[in-house]
Motif scaffolding. Structure first.
Motif, short mmCIF file in Angstrom:
data_model
loop_
_atom_site.label_atom_id
_atom_site.label_comp_id
_atom_site.label_asym_id
_atom_site.label_seq_id
_atom_site.Cartn_x
_atom_site.Cartn_y
_atom_site.Cartn_z
N MET A 1 -37.84 -69.73 38.70
CA MET A 1 -38.33 -69.16 37.46
C MET A 1 -37.21 -68.32 36.84
O MET A 1 -36.49 -67.64 37.55
CB MET A 1 -39.55 -68.29 37.75
CG MET A 1 -40.03 -67.58 36.54
SD MET A 1 -41.70 -66.98 36.54
CE MET A 1 -42.66 -68.32 37.11
N ASN A 2 -37.13 -68.38 35.53
CA ASN A 2 -36.11 -67.59 34.85
C ASN A 2 -36.75 -66.37 34.16
O ASN A 2 -37.97 -66.23 34.11
CB ASN A 2 -35.33 -68.44 33.85
CG ASN A 2 -36.20 -69.07 32.79
OD1 ASN A 2 -37.21 -68.50 32.41
ND2 ASN A 2 -35.82 -70.23 32.31
N GLU A 8 -42.66 -64.36 29.29
CA GLU A 8 -43.71 -65.06 28.56
C GLU A 8 -45.04 -65.01 29.31
O GLU A 8 -46.10 -64.79 28.70
CB GLU A 8 -43.32 -66.52 28.34
CG GLU A 8 -42.22 -66.70 27.31
CD GLU A 8 -41.71 -68.12 27.22
OE1 GLU A 8 -42.22 -69.00 27.94
OE2 GLU A 8 -40.77 -68.35 26.43
N LEU A 9 -45.00 -65.18 30.63
CA LEU A 9 -46.23 -65.13 31.42
C LEU A 9 -46.80 -63.71 31.44
O LEU A 9 -48.03 -63.54 31.37
CB LEU A 9 -45.97 -65.63 32.84
CG LEU A 9 -45.82 -67.14 32.96
CD1 LEU A 9 -45.30 -67.53 34.33
CD2 LEU A 9 -47.14 -67.84 32.68
N ALA A 10 -45.95 -62.71 31.54
CA ALA A 10 -46.43 -61.32 31.52
C ALA A 10 -47.14 -61.02 30.20
O ALA A 10 -48.22 -60.42 30.17
CB ALA A 10 -45.27 -60.36 31.74
N ILE A 11 -46.55 -61.47 29.10
CA ILE A 11 -47.16 -61.27 27.78
C ILE A 11 -48.48 -62.02 27.67
O ILE A 11 -49.48 -61.49 27.17
CB ILE A 11 -46.18 -61.69 26.66
CG1 ILE A 11 -45.00 -60.73 26.64
CG2 ILE A 11 -46.88 -61.74 25.31
CD1 ILE A 11 -43.85 -61.20 25.78
N LEU A 42 -41.37 -59.20 38.27
CA LEU A 42 -40.43 -60.30 38.47
C LEU A 42 -39.38 -60.32 37.37
O LEU A 42 -38.19 -60.52 37.63
CB LEU A 42 -41.18 -61.64 38.52
CG LEU A 42 -40.32 -62.88 38.71
CD1 LEU A 42 -39.53 -62.82 40.01
CD2 LEU A 42 -41.19 -64.12 38.67
N TYR A 43 -39.80 -60.10 36.13
CA TYR A 43 -38.86 -60.04 35.01
C TYR A 43 -37.82 -58.95 35.24
O TYR A 43 -36.63 -59.16 35.05
CB TYR A 43 -39.60 -59.79 33.70
CG TYR A 43 -38.67 -59.55 32.54
CD1 TYR A 43 -38.00 -60.60 31.93
CD2 TYR A 43 -38.45 -58.26 32.06
CE1 TYR A 43 -37.12 -60.37 30.87
CE2 TYR A 43 -37.59 -58.03 31.02
CZ TYR A 43 -36.93 -59.09 30.42
OH TYR A 43 -36.06 -58.86 29.39
N LEU A 44 -38.28 -57.78 35.66
CA LEU A 44 -37.36 -56.68 35.91
C LEU A 44 -36.41 -57.00 37.06
O LEU A 44 -35.21 -56.69 37.01
CB LEU A 44 -38.12 -55.39 36.20
CG LEU A 44 -38.88 -54.81 35.02
CD1 LEU A 44 -39.72 -53.63 35.47
CD2 LEU A 44 -37.93 -54.41 33.92
N LYS A 45 -36.94 -57.65 38.08
CA LYS A 45 -36.10 -58.04 39.21
C LYS A 45 -35.03 -59.03 38.77
O LYS A 45 -33.86 -58.90 39.14
CB LYS A 45 -36.96 -58.66 40.31
CG LYS A 45 -36.19 -59.10 41.52
CD LYS A 45 -37.12 -59.71 42.56
CE LYS A 45 -36.32 -60.25 43.73
NZ LYS A 45 -37.18 -60.95 44.67
N LEU A 46 -35.41 -60.02 37.98
CA LEU A 46 -34.45 -61.01 37.50
C LEU A 46 -33.45 -60.41 36.52
O LEU A 46 -32.35 -60.93 36.36
CB LEU A 46 -35.19 -62.18 36.85
CG LEU A 46 -36.03 -63.03 37.80
CD1 LEU A 46 -36.87 -64.03 37.01
CD2 LEU A 46 -35.17 -63.73 38.82
N SER A 47 -33.83 -59.31 35.87
CA SER A 47 -32.95 -58.64 34.92
C SER A 47 -32.05 -57.62 35.61
O SER A 47 -31.29 -56.92 34.95
CB SER A 47 -33.77 -57.92 33.85
OG SER A 47 -34.51 -58.84 33.12
N ASN A 48 -32.19 -57.49 36.92
CA ASN A 48 -31.44 -56.52 37.71
C ASN A 48 -31.71 -55.10 37.27
O ASN A 48 -30.81 -54.26 37.24
CB ASN A 48 -29.93 -56.82 37.65
CG ASN A 48 -29.59 -58.12 38.32
OD1 ASN A 48 -30.19 -58.48 39.33
ND2 ASN A 48 -28.68 -58.86 37.74
#
Length: 52
Positions: A1-2, A8-11, A42-48
């Motif tokens: 997942m990117n 998008e899923l969080a929104i 997950l978004y925050l993790k992927l964004s470092n």
């Protein structure tokens, strides 16, 4: 997942949660809230990014 898909899923789950609250479907709203938090993290993790 990117990152984009996670955001998008969080929104989606945040908007869906609000719809379920309006329809008084509290259990589904709680589930949506958990998923929104999961994908936001997950978004925050992927964004470092780090959350304190």
């Amino acid at each position: 997942m990117n990152k984009q898909k996670a955001l998008e899923l969080a929104i989606f789950f945040a908007e869906f949660q609000q719809k379920m609250i309006q329809q008084n479907r509290i259990e589904i709203a709680r589930f949506s809230n958990k998923k929104m938090i999961e994908y936001s993290a997950l978004y925050l993790k992927l964004s470092n990014c780090s959350v304190r």
